[in-house]
Design a protein around this motif. Sequence first.
Motif, PDB file in Angstrom:
ATOM      1  N   LEU A  80       0.842  -1.189   0.000  1.00 28.82           N
ATOM      2  CA  LEU A  80       0.000   0.000   0.000  1.00 28.82           C
ATOM      3  C   LEU A  80       0.876   1.236   0.000  1.00 28.82           C
ATOM      4  O   LEU A  80       1.885   1.297   0.697  1.00 28.82           O
ATOM      5  CB  LEU A  80      -0.903   0.016   1.232  1.00 28.82           C
ATOM      6  N   TRP A 136     -14.033   2.275  -0.589  1.00 32.68           N
ATOM      7  CA  TRP A 136     -13.220   1.892  -1.736  1.00 32.68           C
ATOM      8  C   TRP A 136     -13.658   2.814  -2.858  1.00 32.68           C
ATOM      9  O   TRP A 136     -14.833   2.846  -3.228  1.00 32.68           O
ATOM     10  CB  TRP A 136     -13.454   0.431  -2.106  1.00 32.68           C
ATOM     11  N   TYR A 147      -8.337   2.590  -1.154  1.00 25.32           N
ATOM     12  CA  TYR A 147      -9.013   2.290   0.105  1.00 25.32           C
ATOM     13  C   TYR A 147      -8.882   3.526   0.978  1.00 25.32           C
ATOM     14  O   TYR A 147      -7.806   4.131   1.049  1.00 25.32           O
ATOM     15  CB  TYR A 147      -8.385   1.084   0.808  1.00 25.32           C
ATOM     16  N   TYR A 156      -5.193   0.549  -3.537  1.00 21.41           N
ATOM     17  CA  TYR A 156      -5.655  -0.798  -3.230  1.00 21.41           C
ATOM     18  C   TYR A 156      -5.432  -1.734  -4.418  1.00 21.41           C
ATOM     19  O   TYR A 156      -4.993  -2.853  -4.253  1.00 21.41           O
ATOM     20  CB  TYR A 156      -7.138  -0.755  -2.861  1.00 21.41           C
TER      21      TYR A 156
END
Length: 165
Positions: A80, A136, A147, A156
């Motif tokens: 991430l 999302w 996200y 994401y």
Amino acid sequence: MTAPFEFRPTHVAPGDGLQTWTGPDPSRPSVRLDPLLPLQLLSTSGNWARILCSNGWSAWVDGRLLVALPQHPPGTGEALGTGEDPRPLLAALERSLASYRRLLDDWAAGRIDLETFRDGTRNLRLGAVLDGASAWLLDLDQGRWYYCDGTRLQTYATVDRDGAA
């Protein structure tokens, strides 16, 4: 050789259970499904939905009552990223939704025809799933699903430019 059966739930029965029928015919009732039982949607016919249970049993149900499960886009394989402020993306999503709403209102009121509605919505794409504080959000300009935990955006998954995850 056929591939082994793989059950992938797409829905669950509502919290109070769900009546089934042997066919898309209200005169042929069958058993009632347990609350929140995982189900896979196989097909629809009007408001009827043919479902599959994890044990391989299938039946027909009122498809309007099915509770859809969120389907996560595939991950990018990358860690991430650092967080970004979600507000600019939320503003862009709001503008896209407002544009769609205006076009839909104009079409419903007869101010534009179906062709004009379709032309106006052709390049509109919007993706947002809100679940409490989690969200999302789809940004097609960046080709990413993000996200958001309510304070920051984190990449994401990536998407192709046609909008498929």
